[in-house]
Write a protein that holds these residues in place. Structure first.
Motif, PDB file in Angstrom:
ATOM      1  N   GLY A   1       0.810  -1.210   0.000  1.00  0.00           N
ATOM      2  CA  GLY A   1       0.000   0.000   0.000  1.00  0.00           C
ATOM      3  C   GLY A   1       0.844   1.260   0.000  1.00  0.00           C
ATOM      4  O   GLY A   1       0.575   2.206  -0.752  1.00  0.00           O
ATOM      5  N   PHE A   2       1.872   1.290   0.828  1.00  0.00           N
ATOM      6  CA  PHE A   2       2.735   2.471   0.891  1.00  0.00           C
ATOM      7  C   PHE A   2       3.439   2.696  -0.443  1.00  0.00           C
ATOM      8  O   PHE A   2       3.561   3.843  -0.909  1.00  0.00           O
ATOM      9  CB  PHE A   2       3.770   2.320   2.010  1.00  0.00           C
ATOM     10  CG  PHE A   2       4.662   3.518   2.164  1.00  0.00           C
ATOM     11  CD1 PHE A   2       4.252   4.606   2.936  1.00  0.00           C
ATOM     12  CD2 PHE A   2       5.895   3.578   1.528  1.00  0.00           C
ATOM     13  CE1 PHE A   2       5.071   5.723   3.073  1.00  0.00           C
ATOM     14  CE2 PHE A   2       6.713   4.691   1.658  1.00  0.00           C
ATOM     15  CZ  PHE A   2       6.304   5.767   2.434  1.00  0.00           C
TER      16      PHE A   2
ATOM     17  N   THR B   1       4.030   5.932  -5.222  1.00  0.00           N
ATOM     18  CA  THR B   1       4.046   5.987  -6.687  1.00  0.00           C
ATOM     19  C   THR B   1       2.945   6.910  -7.201  1.00  0.00           C
ATOM     20  O   THR B   1       3.174   7.743  -8.089  1.00  0.00           O
ATOM     21  CB  THR B   1       3.855   4.574  -7.273  1.00  0.00           C
ATOM     22  OG1 THR B   1       4.909   3.723  -6.825  1.00  0.00           O
ATOM     23  CG2 THR B   1       3.833   4.616  -8.800  1.00  0.00           C
ATOM     24  N   GLY B   2       1.756   6.770  -6.626  1.00  0.00           N
ATOM     25  CA  GLY B   2       0.625   7.583  -7.057  1.00  0.00           C
ATOM     26  C   GLY B   2       0.833   9.065  -6.825  1.00  0.00           C
ATOM     27  O   GLY B   2       0.538   9.894  -7.695  1.00  0.00           O
TER      28      GLY B   2
ATOM     29  N   THR C   1      -5.730   4.212  -3.655  1.00  0.00           N
ATOM     30  CA  THR C   1      -5.828   2.752  -3.605  1.00  0.00           C
ATOM     31  C   THR C   1      -4.739   2.207  -2.687  1.00  0.00           C
ATOM     32  O   THR C   1      -4.982   1.314  -1.856  1.00  0.00           O
ATOM     33  CB  THR C   1      -5.689   2.143  -5.009  1.00  0.00           C
ATOM     34  OG1 THR C   1      -6.760   2.635  -5.844  1.00  0.00           O
ATOM     35  CG2 THR C   1      -5.756   0.625  -4.962  1.00  0.00           C
ATOM     36  N   GLY C   2      -3.531   2.734  -2.823  1.00  0.00           N
ATOM     37  CA  GLY C   2      -2.443   2.339  -1.942  1.00  0.00           C
ATOM     38  C   GLY C   2      -2.728   2.672  -0.489  1.00  0.00           C
ATOM     39  O   GLY C   2      -2.451   1.866   0.414  1.00  0.00           O
TER      40      GLY C   2
ATOM     41  N   ALA D   1     -10.951   2.179   2.114  1.00  0.00           N
ATOM     42  CA  ALA D   1     -11.523   1.587   0.901  1.00  0.00           C
ATOM     43  C   ALA D   1     -12.613   2.477   0.322  1.00  0.00           C
ATOM     44  O   ALA D   1     -12.706   2.654  -0.901  1.00  0.00           O
ATOM     45  CB  ALA D   1     -12.074   0.197   1.211  1.00  0.00           C
ATOM     46  N   ALA D   2     -13.455   3.045   1.191  1.00  0.00           N
ATOM     47  CA  ALA D   2     -14.532   3.922   0.722  1.00  0.00           C
ATOM     48  C   ALA D   2     -13.961   5.136   0.005  1.00  0.00           C
ATOM     49  O   ALA D   2     -14.475   5.555  -1.051  1.00  0.00           O
ATOM     50  CB  ALA D   2     -15.394   4.359   1.912  1.00  0.00           C
ATOM     51  N   PHE D   3     -12.891   5.700   0.552  1.00  0.00           N
ATOM     52  CA  PHE D   3     -12.259   6.863  -0.078  1.00  0.00           C
ATOM     53  C   PHE D   3     -11.662   6.476  -1.423  1.00  0.00           C
ATOM     54  O   PHE D   3     -11.777   7.216  -2.408  1.00  0.00           O
ATOM     55  CB  PHE D   3     -11.191   7.426   0.856  1.00  0.00           C
ATOM     56  CG  PHE D   3     -10.548   8.695   0.379  1.00  0.00           C
ATOM     57  CD1 PHE D   3     -11.204   9.558  -0.489  1.00  0.00           C
ATOM     58  CD2 PHE D   3      -9.275   9.040   0.810  1.00  0.00           C
ATOM     59  CE1 PHE D   3     -10.607  10.743  -0.924  1.00  0.00           C
ATOM     60  CE2 PHE D   3      -8.675  10.208   0.390  1.00  0.00           C
ATOM     61  CZ  PHE D   3      -9.337  11.054  -0.480  1.00  0.00           C
TER      62      PHE D   3
END
Length: 230
Positions: free
Chosen positions: A139-140, A145-146, A192-193, A204-206
């Motif tokens: 996730g990190f 990356t994002g 997503t990360g 997840a909702a965000f």
């Protein structure tokens, strides 16, 4: 709160199927009086920075004393430090933001800032070694990356026009070599990360909300680019 956010994302996505999302070059006076784009960006993003800080500092935020929670809160705040205190002041030109768009973005940031800040500082319980867990590492890595794609893509968009240039320029370089909405793509990957790193319903909702809203904007923008090239 998380389910309401997903519902908001779905409604926004359905709305975008029939009406162009009123922002940037798609802004319209039908959605209220114009607000300076720099002022709108600063004010609408500000709650996502101040609300979590207030929750952590001024409430009984027991979980915020744990390293994992601090890192996750820091990831959330890092994005909004850039979005609130840096990005608005780098904007060159730009059409004013319709008031309704600005007001809805402001209310969302209040809502989301409170939801993420409250969960991570009051309720989120993680194993002591969570920051070494594959979920957190994955996730990190996606989050980092994002955010780098998002910031770099914004830089490319800001520098499309040389002094005196008019008209629209098609962006190139970076992720724009592969996807027309690279800035949107970066933010979708980022949150997503974050959702994976937090391993939470709130995260997840965000992420789902971000995907629904920004994918619709990216589709709208891609159609515009296609029309420019036709």
């Amino acid at each position: 709160m998380a389910y309401v956010m997903v519902l908001m994302g779905l409604l926004s996505f359905l709305f975008s199927l029939f009406v162009n999302v009123p922002y940037g070059r798609y802004a319209s006076s039908k959605f209220g009086f114009p607000v300076s784009v720099k002022l709108a960006w600063f004010l609408q993003e500000l709650p996502s920075l101040l609300v979590p800080i207030h929750v952590v500092v001024f409430t009984a935020a027991d979980r915020s004393s744990y390293l994992t929670n601090q890192v996750l809160i820091g990831m959330f705040l890092c994005h909004y430090i850039q979005r609130t205190l840096v990005y608005p002041f780098l904007i060159r030109g730009g059409k004013p933001t319709p008031f309704i768009s600005f007001a809805m973005a402001f209310m969302f940031c209040v809502y989301n800032g409170y939801m993420q800040g409250k969960y991570l500082s009051h309720f989120a319980v993680y194993p002591s070694d969570w920051i070494r867990h594959p979920c957190f590492i994955t996730g990190f890595s996606l989050w980092l990356t994002g955010i780098l794609i998002n910031v770099h893509s914004d830089h490319i968009l800001r520098n499309l026009r040389k002094p005196g240039d008019t008209g629209y320029k098609i962006p190139n370089g970076g992720m724009f070599e592969y996807i027309s909405g690279a800035n949107f793509f970066g933010e979708i990957i980022e949150w997503t990360g974050f959702a994976i790193a937090t391993w939470s319903l709130q995260g997840a909702a965000f992420a789902i909300f971000t995907f629904l809203v920004l994918s619709s904007r990216a589709t709208q923008h891609h159609r515009y680019l296609f029309s420019c090239m036709s």
